[in-house]
Design an enzyme around this catalytic site. Structure first.
Site, PDB file in Angstrom:
ATOM      1  N   GLY A   1     -12.158  17.823  46.647  1.00 38.74           N
ATOM      2  CA  GLY A   1     -13.203  16.821  46.433  1.00 38.74           C
ATOM      3  C   GLY A   1     -12.782  15.385  46.694  1.00 38.74           C
TER       4      GLY A   1
ATOM      5  N   GLU B   1      -8.990  10.954  42.237  1.00 40.41           N
ATOM      6  CA  GLU B   1      -9.911  12.044  41.884  1.00 40.41           C
ATOM      7  C   GLU B   1     -11.333  11.682  42.296  1.00 40.41           C
ATOM      8  OE1 GLU B   1     -10.557  14.910  41.522  1.00 40.41           O
ATOM      9  OE2 GLU B   1     -10.580  15.669  39.463  1.00 40.41           O
ATOM     10  N   ASP B   2     -12.130  12.697  42.573  1.00 39.25           N
ATOM     11  CA  ASP B   2     -13.534  12.431  42.939  1.00 39.25           C
ATOM     12  C   ASP B   2     -14.368  12.093  41.711  1.00 39.25           C
ATOM     13  OD1 ASP B   2     -13.338  15.030  41.966  1.00 39.25           O
ATOM     14  OD2 ASP B   2     -14.480  15.961  43.583  1.00 39.25           O
TER      15      ASP B   2
ATOM     16  N   ASP C   1     -14.870  14.432  34.711  1.00 40.43           N
ATOM     17  CA  ASP C   1     -15.908  15.137  33.957  1.00 40.43           C
ATOM     18  C   ASP C   1     -15.328  15.510  32.596  1.00 40.43           C
ATOM     19  OD1 ASP C   1     -18.137  16.587  33.212  1.00 40.43           O
ATOM     20  OD2 ASP C   1     -17.880  18.185  34.666  1.00 40.43           O
TER      21      ASP C   1
ATOM     22  N   LYS D   1     -20.574  10.214  32.241  1.00 43.44           N
ATOM     23  CA  LYS D   1     -20.704   9.958  30.804  1.00 43.44           C
ATOM     24  C   LYS D   1     -21.036  11.277  30.121  1.00 43.44           C
ATOM     25  CE  LYS D   1     -22.978   5.762  31.862  1.00 43.44           C
ATOM     26  NZ  LYS D   1     -24.324   5.206  31.773  1.00 43.44           N
TER      27      LYS D   1
ATOM     28  N   PHE E   1     -25.387  16.926  37.819  1.00 41.56           N
ATOM     29  CA  PHE E   1     -24.545  17.531  38.854  1.00 41.56           C
ATOM     30  C   PHE E   1     -24.816  16.871  40.198  1.00 41.56           C
ATOM     31  CE2 PHE E   1     -22.898  20.543  41.876  1.00 41.56           C
ATOM     32  CZ  PHE E   1     -21.672  20.823  41.309  1.00 41.56           C
ATOM     33  N   VAL E   2     -23.786  16.239  40.741  1.00 47.69           N
ATOM     34  CA  VAL E   2     -23.946  15.481  41.982  1.00 47.69           C
ATOM     35  C   VAL E   2     -23.113  16.079  43.112  1.00 47.69           C
ATOM     36  CG1 VAL E   2     -24.549  13.295  40.855  1.00 47.69           C
ATOM     37  CG2 VAL E   2     -22.144  13.836  41.246  1.00 47.69           C
TER      38      VAL E   2
ATOM     39  N   ASP F   1     -18.774  18.885  46.105  1.00 51.21           N
ATOM     40  CA  ASP F   1     -19.462  20.072  46.609  1.00 51.21           C
ATOM     41  C   ASP F   1     -20.271  20.798  45.550  1.00 51.21           C
ATOM     42  OD1 ASP F   1     -17.080  21.018  45.160  1.00 51.21           O
ATOM     43  OD2 ASP F   1     -17.680  22.995  45.894  1.00 51.21           O
TER      44      ASP F   1
ATOM     45  N   ARG G   1     -20.268  18.605  50.995  1.00 49.11           N
ATOM     46  CA  ARG G   1     -19.186  17.612  50.984  1.00 49.11           C
ATOM     47  C   ARG G   1     -19.375  16.579  52.084  1.00 49.11           C
ATOM     48  NH1 ARG G   1     -15.087  19.573  47.560  1.00 49.11           N
ATOM     49  NH2 ARG G   1     -14.726  21.814  47.579  1.00 49.11           N
TER      50      ARG G   1
HETATM   51  P1  IMP Z   1     -13.015  18.157  35.018  1.00 49.62           P
HETATM   52  O1  IMP Z   1     -11.709  18.878  35.055  1.00 49.62           O
HETATM   53  O2  IMP Z   1     -14.014  18.831  34.099  1.00 49.62           O
HETATM   54  O3  IMP Z   1     -12.900  16.671  34.740  1.00 49.62           O
HETATM   55  O4  IMP Z   1     -13.692  18.375  36.409  1.00 49.62           O
HETATM   56  C1  IMP Z   1     -13.297  17.736  37.530  1.00 49.62           C
HETATM   57  C2  IMP Z   1     -13.648  18.550  38.746  1.00 49.62           C
HETATM   58  O5  IMP Z   1     -14.876  19.269  38.574  1.00 49.62           O
HETATM   59  C3  IMP Z   1     -13.878  17.608  39.900  1.00 49.62           C
HETATM   60  O6  IMP Z   1     -12.692  17.465  40.634  1.00 49.62           O
HETATM   61  C4  IMP Z   1     -14.969  18.282  40.683  1.00 49.62           C
HETATM   62  O7  IMP Z   1     -14.403  19.143  41.656  1.00 49.62           O
HETATM   63  C5  IMP Z   1     -15.724  19.118  39.677  1.00 49.62           C
HETATM   64  N1  IMP Z   1     -16.979  18.458  39.239  1.00 49.62           N
HETATM   65  C6  IMP Z   1     -17.269  17.922  38.041  1.00 49.62           C
HETATM   66  N2  IMP Z   1     -18.513  17.416  38.013  1.00 49.62           N
HETATM   67  C7  IMP Z   1     -19.025  17.630  39.246  1.00 49.62           C
HETATM   68  C8  IMP Z   1     -20.284  17.311  39.864  1.00 49.62           C
HETATM   69  O8  IMP Z   1     -21.216  16.709  39.284  1.00 49.62           O
HETATM   70  N3  IMP Z   1     -20.429  17.717  41.163  1.00 49.62           N
HETATM   71  C9  IMP Z   1     -19.460  18.352  41.859  1.00 49.62           C
HETATM   72  N4  IMP Z   1     -18.266  18.658  41.327  1.00 49.62           N
HETATM   73  C10 IMP Z   1     -18.057  18.306  40.030  1.00 49.62           C
HETATM   74 MG    MG Z   2     -15.392  21.074  43.228  1.00 47.82          MG
END
Ligand code: IMP
Ligand code: MG
Length: 192
Positions: free
Chosen positions: A50, A105-106, A109, A138, A159-160, A166, A172
């Site tokens: 991402g 990081e993208d 979350d 948030k 969810f974006v 993706d 992407r």
């Molecule tokens: P975390 O470990 O829960 O912080 O998630 C991070 C990863 O989840 C990111 O690197 C994304 O690949 C994926 N992710 C989280 N939210 C989204 C979203 O809204 N759209 C797409 N991918 C997401």
């Molecule tokens: Mg992903």
């Protein structure tokens, strides 16, 4: 599961950040990193897949010498909510010892991915590790609260996709970031 349209734009409910807004913000972050890391040994470490797009544009917005590499992590599978487990799928290959690392990081979350990657990179003995995320969601009750030094945009818990982000490996390539229509991932109301 719903179907992905041939014209990907048709699956986007709302555009949140345009290509122009994203590139302007990436330029600002690049300028800040260039100031903060002048005279240091900067290495950008992007999280696959991402953050690839963000890393490519950010690296070119940074004017000071630096190298970059990618690490692999996956937590989502093809669902739109975090699985709670982070798998490390690829380690870095450039040397990080005594370097100043910025993890790229993208989206932040639950924070599990960033926390896992930060812990992984500590094993390589860099002098400093900080983090940059293009998007900062948030969310309530985050699994890992982290101090992120560079943040592109804040957004609500939706969810974006686009600009590297993706759904099931698609979208992407969109140049903007938008909210994916739930029609694509819902089937009779069940979230896959
Ligand atoms: P975390 O470990 O829960 O912080 O998630 C991070 C990863 O989840 C990111 O690197 C994304 O690949 C994926 N992710 C989280 N939210 C989204 C979203 O809204 N759209 C797409 N991918 C997401
Ligand atoms: Mg992903």
């Amino acid at each position: 599961m719903g179907t992905i349209s041939k014209n990907l734009d048709h699956d986007i409910e709302e555009v949140l950040f345009t290509e122009e807004q994203i590139l302007k913000r990436v330029g600002e972050i690049g300028a800040r990193i260039s100031e903060d890391y002048a005279g240091r040994e900067l290495v950008l470490v992007g999280i696959l897949r991402g953050a690839l797009t963000f890393l490519a544009d950010l690296s070119r917005a940074i004017t000071v010498p630096h190298s970059f590499d990618m690490v692999g992590a996956s937590s989502y599978g093809s669902s739109t909510s975090s699985s709670g487990r982070v798998q490390i799928t690829k380690d870095v290959e450039v040397t990080l010892r005594d370097k100043d690392v910025v993890i790229i990081e993208d989206i932040y979350d639950s924070g599990r991915t960033l926390a896992a990657i930060r812990d992984l990179l500590r094993v390589h003995h860099p002098s400093t590790i900080s983090m940059a995320t293009l998007l900062h969601k948030k969310v309530k009750n985050r699994a890992a609260e982290l101090d992120i030094k560079y943040i592109g945009f804040e957004l609500d818990d939706r969810f974006v996709v686009g600009y590297g982000l993706d759904f099931d490996e698609y979208y992407r390539n969109l140049k903007y970031i938008g909210v994916l229509s739930p029609r694509v991932y819902k089937d009779g109301g069940a979230v896959l």
